[in-house]
Design a protein around this motif. Structure first.
Motif, PDB file in Angstrom:
ATOM      1  N   THR A 109       0.840  -1.202   0.000  1.00 54.76           N
ATOM      2  CA  THR A 109       0.000   0.000   0.000  1.00 54.76           C
ATOM      3  C   THR A 109       0.872   1.248   0.000  1.00 54.76           C
ATOM      4  O   THR A 109       0.583   2.220  -0.701  1.00 54.76           O
ATOM      5  N   TYR A 110       1.967   1.215   0.785  1.00 53.49           N
ATOM      6  CA  TYR A 110       2.858   2.378   0.794  1.00 53.49           C
ATOM      7  C   TYR A 110       3.513   2.572  -0.568  1.00 53.49           C
ATOM      8  O   TYR A 110       3.656   3.698  -1.037  1.00 53.49           O
ATOM      9  N   LEU A 111       3.877   1.476  -1.222  1.00 52.96           N
ATOM     10  CA  LEU A 111       4.433   1.589  -2.569  1.00 52.96           C
ATOM     11  C   LEU A 111       3.392   2.188  -3.513  1.00 52.96           C
ATOM     12  O   LEU A 111       3.714   3.006  -4.377  1.00 52.96           O
ATOM     13  N   GLY A 112       2.133   1.795  -3.324  1.00 51.96           N
ATOM     14  CA  GLY A 112       1.051   2.399  -4.108  1.00 51.96           C
ATOM     15  C   GLY A 112       0.944   3.890  -3.858  1.00 51.96           C
ATOM     16  O   GLY A 112       0.699   4.678  -4.777  1.00 51.96           O
ATOM     17  N   LEU A 113       1.142   4.290  -2.598  1.00 60.50           N
ATOM     18  CA  LEU A 113       1.135   5.719  -2.266  1.00 60.50           C
ATOM     19  C   LEU A 113       2.267   6.442  -2.985  1.00 60.50           C
ATOM     20  O   LEU A 113       2.077   7.532  -3.523  1.00 60.50           O
ATOM     21  N   MET A 114       3.454   5.830  -2.996  1.00 64.76           N
ATOM     22  CA  MET A 114       4.583   6.434  -3.720  1.00 64.76           C
ATOM     23  C   MET A 114       4.232   6.618  -5.183  1.00 64.76           C
ATOM     24  O   MET A 114       4.496   7.670  -5.786  1.00 64.76           O
ATOM     25  N   THR A 115       3.584   5.608  -5.757  1.00 63.47           N
ATOM     26  CA  THR A 115       3.197   5.675  -7.165  1.00 63.47           C
ATOM     27  C   THR A 115       2.175   6.789  -7.387  1.00 63.47           C
ATOM     28  O   THR A 115       2.242   7.526  -8.370  1.00 63.47           O
ATOM     29  N   ALA A 116       1.227   6.916  -6.462  1.00 62.78           N
ATOM     30  CA  ALA A 116       0.216   7.969  -6.577  1.00 62.78           C
ATOM     31  C   ALA A 116       0.853   9.352  -6.487  1.00 62.78           C
ATOM     32  O   ALA A 116       0.481  10.270  -7.229  1.00 62.78           O
ATOM     33  N   LEU A 191      -3.865   5.191   4.155  1.00 64.98           N
ATOM     34  CA  LEU A 191      -4.107   4.667   5.505  1.00 64.98           C
ATOM     35  C   LEU A 191      -5.467   4.008   5.615  1.00 64.98           C
ATOM     36  O   LEU A 191      -5.628   3.006   6.312  1.00 64.98           O
ATOM     37  N   VAL A 192      -6.461   4.548   4.921  1.00 71.31           N
ATOM     38  CA  VAL A 192      -7.784   3.938   4.920  1.00 71.31           C
ATOM     39  C   VAL A 192      -7.757   2.582   4.212  1.00 71.31           C
ATOM     40  O   VAL A 192      -8.370   1.603   4.662  1.00 71.31           O
ATOM     41  N   LEU A 193      -7.000   2.509   3.123  1.00 71.50           N
ATOM     42  CA  LEU A 193      -6.945   1.281   2.329  1.00 71.50           C
ATOM     43  C   LEU A 193      -6.020   0.225   2.928  1.00 71.50           C
ATOM     44  O   LEU A 193      -6.200  -0.968   2.669  1.00 71.50           O
ATOM     45  N   ALA A 194      -5.036   0.677   3.718  1.00 71.18           N
ATOM     46  CA  ALA A 194      -4.063  -0.269   4.277  1.00 71.18           C
ATOM     47  C   ALA A 194      -4.745  -1.199   5.279  1.00 71.18           C
ATOM     48  O   ALA A 194      -5.601  -0.777   6.057  1.00 71.18           O
TER      49      ALA A 194
END
Length: 196
Positions: A109-116, A191-194
């Motif tokens: 999820t954090y990697l997804g955040l980095m991508t976003a 954080l909601v999705l994690a």
């Protein structure tokens, strides 16, 4: 825009909490905090650090030496989209690798955040110079605070870096504010999705 001359405190803030520094440190920290044993998480985080921070930084460093970029901050808005596209591609490849290595859902999820964050920077940088420093820093400290509430005082670094970017003439207050808001919104969503 300024070429980077300014007070030492502002230059220090810009260097210590630059997006590539956070891209190197945060994956290791988040993965170590959410993986057991922690050392395994740290090693998985180092995979992200290598592919998503070290490789792009090396590309920029070579570009600076060859005169393509005026500095490692890549101040010209028009130079940013190709670099951000490279980082986006590397993060997708890294996600595939992390899944294969058994990374935690929170790390992914954090990697997804980095991508976003990269995606927002890529889109907005085509027409406006949003503060990537503030975007990435805000996203990072909001996630860190969400994972470990004792980290709440670290949120003060957002104001320090925002003031530094304006003081150095790298961004307008509006660009700093936009980066801060975008980072907070993206991190809140992460954080909601994690998984809990």
């Amino acid at each position: 825009m300024s070429t980077g001359a300014g007070p030492r405190w502002a230059r220090l803030a810009s260097e210590l909490l630059a997006p590539w520094v956070l891209a190197a440190v945060m994956p290791v920290l988040v993965s170590a905090l959410t993986t057991r044993p922690a050392w395994r998480g740290a090693l998985l985080g180092l995979v992200v650090t290598t592919t998503c921070a070290a490789v792009p930084y090396a590309v920029v460093a070579v570009g600076v030496r060859r005169g393509r970029y005026e500095s490692h901050h890549v101040r010209r808005r028009e130079d940013r989209p190709p670099l951000l596209a490279l980082v986006a591609g590397l993060t997708v490849l890294t996600a595939v690798l992390l899944v294969a290595l058994g990374a935690t859902a929170t790390s992914l999820t954090y990697l997804g955040l980095m991508t976003a964050c990269v995606g927002v920077g890529l889109v907005v940088s085509r027409f406006w110079k949003i503060s990537l420093h503030c975007l990435v820093l805000t996203a990072s400290v909001v996630v860190l605070t969400g994972l470990r509430p004792w980290a709440f005082p670290v949120l003060a670094t957002v104001a320090w870096v925002g003031a530094a970017r304006v003081r150095l003439g790298a961004h307008t207050p509006a660009q700093v504010a936009a980066g801060t808001v975008a980072g907070a919104v993206l991190a809140g969503a992460a954080l909601v999705l994690a998984p809990a």
